[in-house]
Design an enzyme around this catalytic site. Structure first.
Site, PDB file in Angstrom:
ATOM      1  N   GLN A   8      10.333 -19.762  -1.405  1.00 56.62           N
ATOM      2  CA  GLN A   8      11.094 -21.100  -0.428  1.00 56.62           C
ATOM      3  C   GLN A   8      10.111 -20.270   0.962  1.00 56.62           C
ATOM      4  O   GLN A   8       9.787 -20.854   1.374  1.00 56.62           O
ATOM      5  CB  GLN A   8      12.224 -20.888   0.068  1.00 56.62           C
ATOM      6  CG  GLN A   8      12.582 -21.626   0.838  1.00 56.62           C
ATOM      7  CD  GLN A   8      14.536 -21.517   0.308  1.00 56.62           C
ATOM      8  OE1 GLN A   8      15.248 -22.599  -0.598  1.00 56.62           O
ATOM      9  NE2 GLN A   8      15.309 -20.754   1.418  1.00 56.62           N
ATOM     10  N   ASP A   9      11.119 -19.245   1.186  1.00 52.99           N
ATOM     11  CA  ASP A   9      10.584 -18.567   2.452  1.00 52.99           C
ATOM     12  C   ASP A   9      10.917 -16.949   2.453  1.00 52.99           C
ATOM     13  O   ASP A   9      11.356 -16.474   0.899  1.00 52.99           O
ATOM     14  CB  ASP A   9      10.856 -19.739   3.614  1.00 52.99           C
ATOM     15  CG  ASP A   9      12.909 -19.165   3.780  1.00 52.99           C
ATOM     16  OD1 ASP A   9      13.551 -18.642   3.105  1.00 52.99           O
ATOM     17  OD2 ASP A   9      13.431 -19.263   4.649  1.00 52.99           O
ATOM     18  N   PRO A  10      10.835 -16.323   3.557  1.00 53.03           N
ATOM     19  CA  PRO A  10      10.847 -14.677   2.556  1.00 53.03           C
ATOM     20  C   PRO A  10      12.121 -14.415   3.373  1.00 53.03           C
ATOM     21  O   PRO A  10      12.674 -14.996   3.845  1.00 53.03           O
ATOM     22  CB  PRO A  10       9.893 -14.283   4.645  1.00 53.03           C
ATOM     23  CG  PRO A  10       8.968 -15.329   5.016  1.00 53.03           C
ATOM     24  CD  PRO A  10       9.306 -16.584   4.336  1.00 53.03           C
ATOM     25  N   VAL A  54       7.217 -21.557   2.841  1.00 49.00           N
ATOM     26  CA  VAL A  54       7.289 -21.407   4.386  1.00 49.00           C
ATOM     27  C   VAL A  54       6.846 -20.442   5.160  1.00 49.00           C
ATOM     28  O   VAL A  54       7.521 -19.475   4.019  1.00 49.00           O
ATOM     29  CB  VAL A  54       8.978 -21.868   5.179  1.00 49.00           C
ATOM     30  CG1 VAL A  54       8.677 -20.945   6.551  1.00 49.00           C
ATOM     31  CG2 VAL A  54       8.818 -23.346   4.885  1.00 49.00           C
ATOM     32  N   ASN A 109      15.615 -20.114   5.689  1.00 46.95           N
ATOM     33  CA  ASN A 109      15.024 -21.683   5.475  1.00 46.95           C
ATOM     34  C   ASN A 109      15.110 -21.403   7.087  1.00 46.95           C
ATOM     35  O   ASN A 109      14.970 -23.270   7.518  1.00 46.95           O
ATOM     36  CB  ASN A 109      16.100 -22.250   4.918  1.00 46.95           C
ATOM     37  CG  ASN A 109      15.138 -22.923   4.731  1.00 46.95           C
ATOM     38  OD1 ASN A 109      14.764 -23.068   3.757  1.00 46.95           O
ATOM     39  ND2 ASN A 109      16.022 -24.426   3.600  1.00 46.95           N
TER      40      ASN A 109
END
Length: 238
Positions: free
Chosen positions: A80-82, A143, A152
């Protein structure tokens, strides 16, 4: 980066041309069409820094997933994202900086499933997954940046166009590729992958791992698919 170190805060993110990006040259043709979005993202990250919010991972690590050759990617794992915790994220999805303890719970669950799936003892000293990357496993977040402490938070800022270009290009190659898509957000990119075989299940997070991630055997399944495609299986051991 030590666990207690704060995120870096450069004065400006300088991504004027494709040559400014710390990526393997084989990715330049893929990302050139979205360079306008990347420049805008650089300006956004600069503004975040100047506003005192900062971003993760540190700028040199943002494009780490693209530092390995495009033509050598044979497995795509999408995140999803870091990680939003300073000192954890390092530019590869699910992977942490060396020495991070305790491990993120999603990664703990990934290691548990890997041990069960492959029948091996997992004695990983940390969550650094670069040994997978060096074998052609692309660990790509949808992302690529996040505000520290705010998961997020950079969704919808433009990274989706960048990673869509990468995912689409991988799916259009005439080379072996298997995609591992955990959770609904990852599975939403399946439409960009063409005929690429995809392994789908619940996400390994503690909230959903028991709803279909545990027991899904993604690692052995990936290796069987790679073998069927004439590609060398991945040694998942760390």
């Amino acid at each position: 980066m030590p666990v207690d170190e704060q995120p870096t805060t450069p004065e400006a993110v300088q991504w004027r041309t494709i040559e400014d990006l710390p990526i393997h040259p084989s990715w330049r043709k893929v990302l050139e069409p979205v360079m306008d979005q990347i420049r805008d993202l650089g300006q956004f990250l600069t503004a975040e820094t100047q506003a005192g919010r900062g971003f993760l991972p540190p700028e040199p690590d943002i494009f780490r997933a693209f530092s390995y050759p495009f033509e050598e990617v044979k497995v795509l794992i999408l995140g999803q994202d870091p990680y939003p915790t300073p000192g954890h994220s390092m530019g590869l999805c699910f992977s942490t900086q060396p020495g991070v303890r305790p491990l993120p719970r999603s990664l703990v669950n990934i290691f548990k499933e890997m041990a069960t799936d492959l029948g091996v003892s997992i004695n990983a000293t940390d969550g650094d997954l670069r040994p997978w990357s060096r074998q052609g496993v692309m660990l790509l977040n949808r992302v690529l940046t996040v505000q520290p402490g705010n998961s997020n938070s950079h969704k919808g800022r433009g990274w989706e166009a960048v990673t869509e270009a990468a995912i689409t290009a991988l799916g259009q190659r005439d080379q072996p590729l298997v995609a591992i898509l955990w959770g609904r957000q990852a599975q939403a990119v399946q439409k960009f992958l063409g005929d690429t075989p995809c392994i789908t299940s619940a996400h390994p997070s503690p909230l959903s791992a028991s709803r279909g991630f545990f027991g899904s055997r993604p690692f052995s399944t990936t290796n069987r698919m790679l073998d069927d495609l004439g590609a060398t299986p991945v040694d998942w051991r760390l």
